[in-house]
Design an enzyme around this catalytic site. Structure first.
Site, mmCIF file in Angstrom:
data_model
loop_
_atom_site.group_PDB
_atom_site.id
_atom_site.type_symbol
_atom_site.label_atom_id
_atom_site.label_comp_id
_atom_site.label_asym_id
_atom_site.label_seq_id
_atom_site.Cartn_x
_atom_site.Cartn_y
_atom_site.Cartn_z
ATOM 1 N N PRO A 279 -5.871 -17.188 61.172
ATOM 2 C CA PRO A 279 -6.367 -18.273 60.310
ATOM 3 C C PRO A 279 -6.425 -17.957 58.809
ATOM 4 C CG PRO A 279 -8.154 -17.310 61.582
ATOM 5 C CD PRO A 279 -6.895 -16.672 62.075
ATOM 6 N N TYR B 179 -0.110 -21.225 49.460
ATOM 7 C CA TYR B 179 -1.359 -21.813 49.960
ATOM 8 C C TYR B 179 -1.288 -23.340 49.938
ATOM 9 C CZ TYR B 179 -6.265 -21.851 51.241
ATOM 10 O OH TYR B 179 -7.439 -22.021 51.940
ATOM 11 N N LYS C 8 -2.941 -21.904 57.752
ATOM 12 C CA LYS C 8 -1.597 -22.446 57.965
ATOM 13 C C LYS C 8 -1.383 -23.081 59.349
ATOM 14 C CE LYS C 8 0.179 -22.016 54.041
ATOM 15 N NZ LYS C 8 -0.672 -23.022 53.419
ATOM 16 N N HIS D 106 -9.243 -29.932 46.635
ATOM 17 C CA HIS D 106 -9.553 -28.614 46.077
ATOM 18 C C HIS D 106 -8.412 -28.132 45.192
ATOM 19 C CE1 HIS D 106 -13.176 -27.114 48.470
ATOM 20 N NE2 HIS D 106 -13.109 -28.418 48.613
ATOM 21 N N TYR E 6 -12.456 -16.177 49.941
ATOM 22 C CA TYR E 6 -11.979 -15.182 50.908
ATOM 23 C C TYR E 6 -12.465 -13.820 50.398
ATOM 24 C CZ TYR E 6 -8.673 -18.676 52.763
ATOM 25 O OH TYR E 6 -8.087 -19.786 53.340
HETATM 26 C C1 PHB Z 1 -11.957 -23.461 57.912
HETATM 27 O O1 PHB Z 1 -12.587 -24.160 57.093
HETATM 28 O O2 PHB Z 1 -12.205 -23.534 59.130
HETATM 29 C C2 PHB Z 1 -10.927 -22.518 57.413
HETATM 30 C C3 PHB Z 1 -10.543 -22.584 56.084
HETATM 31 C C4 PHB Z 1 -9.594 -21.695 55.607
HETATM 32 C C5 PHB Z 1 -9.049 -20.768 56.448
HETATM 33 C C6 PHB Z 1 -9.416 -20.720 57.787
HETATM 34 C C7 PHB Z 1 -10.365 -21.606 58.258
HETATM 35 O O3 PHB Z 1 -8.127 -19.880 55.967
#
Ligand code: PHB
Ligand code: APR
Length: 400
Positions: free
Chosen positions: A293, A391, A297, A72, A201
Site C-alpha cells: 500500500p 504519485y 497504487k 490534495h 509517510y
Molecule cells: C489510506 O488512506 O488508507 C492510504 C493512503 C495512502 C496509502 C495507503 C493507504 O499509501
C-alpha cells in the site's frame, strides 16, 4: 441467461467497469460471491488519481465524490527529524489526487447500478468459468444450491486476489511474479480529526507509520508491525502510543486519539500475473496484481485496467472491431509494472528492514542504499518531481 459481458466480482473494478459499459449500451451482469453489505464492510484505500476520478465522472457516478472528496495538492515524507513536502501540484504542473474512500466509491457505484436496473447476482456459490477460449464462454454458479448458467461474449475477471478467474487460466500459460515483505501494516480507522491535513509517510527507527484520512472528522492511520503480530495483541491504547512515537514530534503533539472503528493487519505483497488475458477472459484489478500500500497504487491500477478494457470492449461492440482485443494485456501490464515498481521502491525506502531477512540475508547494505535513495530523491527538485509524477499517476495509454 445471456449477457454480453459477464463480470465476476462486485468490488470497485467490477462495478466501475459495469457502469461504464452500461453507459455505452453494453449489457453486463455481475456475479459476486458475498453480499453487498459484506463488500462495503471492507475498509480499503482512499487516495484516487486524476485518471480514476475522470473515469468515475465518465461513469456518471461522481456527484457525491465531487462534493465530499478532498483535493490534495501535496503530501509529506518525514525521516531523520526532517520533513519534506512533495508539492504534487507545483512539481507536475497542476496535477493533484483526491481523498475519497474506496468504500464510498463502491457504495456510490452500487447505488447507481441498482438505480439503473442493472443486474448484480450476490451470494453466488461455486462460480465457475467455462470455454473462455471459445466464442461462447459461460459462467455457472449456485444460489441456495440451485445451479444457474450465464452465457456471454466476454468475461471480465474482477474477483480480486483470491478469485477464480486467474485460476481458470491454465498454469502452463501464466507466469506469476511475487515478492512478500517481512512485515505487515496495522491500520486503525477512527472518528477523530486528522493529525495533519495532508498525508505524512514517516520513516522511523521503530518502523514505518502513515497518517492518512478519509475526511475532516475521520482519520486512517497505519504502523509497520512484525508479521507475527495479531490484531488482538494491539489495544487501541497500544496503537496510539506506538503511532505517536513514530510521528514527527511537532505533529505528534496535535494527535487526537479516540476509539477505533476498525483495526486490522494487512500483509504486504507485490504480485503480477502475466498475461492478463486468456481467450475471451480478461483479468482486471486485484485478480491480476497486488501492490504493497505504500504509494496508494492498488485501487488506481485497478482503474487503469478498467479504462483499457472499457475502451477495448466499446470498440468491439460499437465498431465491431475485434482486432484491438489482443492489446489488453500489453497495455494494462505496462502501467501495472510502473505502479509495482513505484510501490516496491516506496516500501523499500520508507520501512525499517533492520534485523529482517531480505533475499535470505540481514542486509545492512540494503538499508544504507535505501537511506541514501530517500536522501537523494527528496534532496533535489528533480527527485521530488519523480515521486510526484508517479504519485499523481502516470497517464493512461490509448488504444492503437
Ligand atoms: C489510506 O488512506 O488508507 C492510504 C493512503 C495512502 C496509502 C495507503 C493507504 O499509501
Ligand atoms: N466469485 C465471485 N466473486 C468473487 C469470487 C468468486 N469466486 N472471489 C472473490 N469475489 C469477489 C469478492 O467478494 C470481491 O467483492 O470479487 C470482489 C473483488 O473485489 P476487490 O478484492 O476489491 O478487487 P478489485 O475490485 O479489483 O479492487 C481493487 O485495489 O486497493 C486495492 O485491495 C484494494 O480492493 C481494492 C483493489
Amino acid at each position: 441467461m445471456k449477457t454480453q459481458v459477464a463480470i465476476i466480482g462486485a468490488g470497485p473494478s467490477g462495478l466501475l467497469l459495469g457502469q461504464l459499459l452500461a453507459r455505452q449500451g453494453i449489457d453486463n451482469i455481475i456475479v459476486e460471491r458475498v453480499t453487498g453489505e459484506y463488500v462495503l464492510g471492507r475498509i480499503r484505500a482512499g487516495v484516487l488519481e486524476q485518471g480514476f476520478v475522470d473515469l468515475v465522472r465518465e461513469a456518471g457516478v461522481s456527484e457525491r465524490m465531487d462534493r465530499e472528496g478532498e483535493i490534495h495538492e501535496g503530501f509529506e515524507l518525514a525521516f531523520n527529524n526532517r520533513r519534506v513536502r512533495i508539492d504534487m501540484k507545483q512539481l507536475t504542473g497542476g496535477d493533484t489526487v483526491m481523498v475519497y474512500g474506496q468504500t464510498e466509491i463502491t457504495k456510490d457505484l452500487m447505488e447507481a447500478r441498482a438505480a439503473a436496473g442493472l443486474q448484480t447476482i450476490y451470494q453466488a456459490d461455486n462460480v465457475t468459468l467455462h470455454d473462455v477460449k471459445s466464442k461462447t464462454p459461460s459462467v455457472t454458479y449456485e444460489i441456495n444450491g440451485v445451479k444457474h448458467h450465464l452465457e456471454c461474449d466476454y468475461i471480465a475477471g474482477c474477483d480480486g486476489f483470491h478469485g477464480v478467474s486467474r485460476q481458470t487460466i491454465p498454469q502452463d500459460v501464466r507466469t506469476e511474479y511475487e515478492r512478500i515483505y517481512p512485515f505487515g501494516w496495522l491500520g486503525l480507522l477512527s472518528d477523530t480529526p486528522p493529525v495533519s491535513k495532508e498525508l505524512i509517510y514517516c520513516k522511523h527507527e521503530r518502523g514505518f507509520a502513515l497518517a492518512s484520512l478519509r475526511s475532516a472528522s475521520r482519520s486512517r492511520y497505519y504502523i509497520q508491525v512484525p508479521l507475527s503480530d495479531k490484531v488482538e495483541d494491539w489495544s487501541d491504547d497500544d496503537f496510539w502510543a506506538e503511532f505517536k512515537k513514530r510521528l514527527p514530534a511537532n505533529t505528534a503533539k496535535n494527535l487526537v486519539t479516540g476509539p477505533s472503528i476498525e483495526k486490522s493487519i494487512a500483509p504486504l505483497r507485490s504480485f503480477v500475473c502475466e498475461p492478463m488475458q486468456y481467450g475471451n477472459l480478461f483479468l482486471v484489478g486485484d485478480a491480476a496484481h497486488i501492490v504493497p500500500p505504500t504509494g496508494a497504487k492498488g485501487l488506481n491500477l485497478a482503474a487503469s485496467d478498467v479504462s483499457a478494457l472499457y475502451k477495448i470492449l466499446t470498440r468491439v461492440f460499437k465498431e465491431n472491431d475485434k482486432s484491438c482485443i489482443a492489446q489488453y494485456s500489453e497495455i494494462a501490464l505496462r502501467r501495472v509494472w510502473h505502479g509495482e515498481r513505484f510501490s516496491w521502491w516506496m516500501t523499500n525506502m520508507l520501512h525499517n528492514f533492520e534485523g529482517l531477512s531480505i533475499n535470505g540475508a540481514d542486509d545492512r547494505t540494503f538499508e544504507k542504499f535505501m537511506a541514501s535513495e530517500l536522501d537523494y530523491y527528496t534532496g533535489y527538485e528533480a527527485g521530488r518531481r519523480v515521486i510526484a509524477q508517479q504519485y499523481v499517476g502516470l497517464p493512461y495509454e490509448e488504444l492503437e
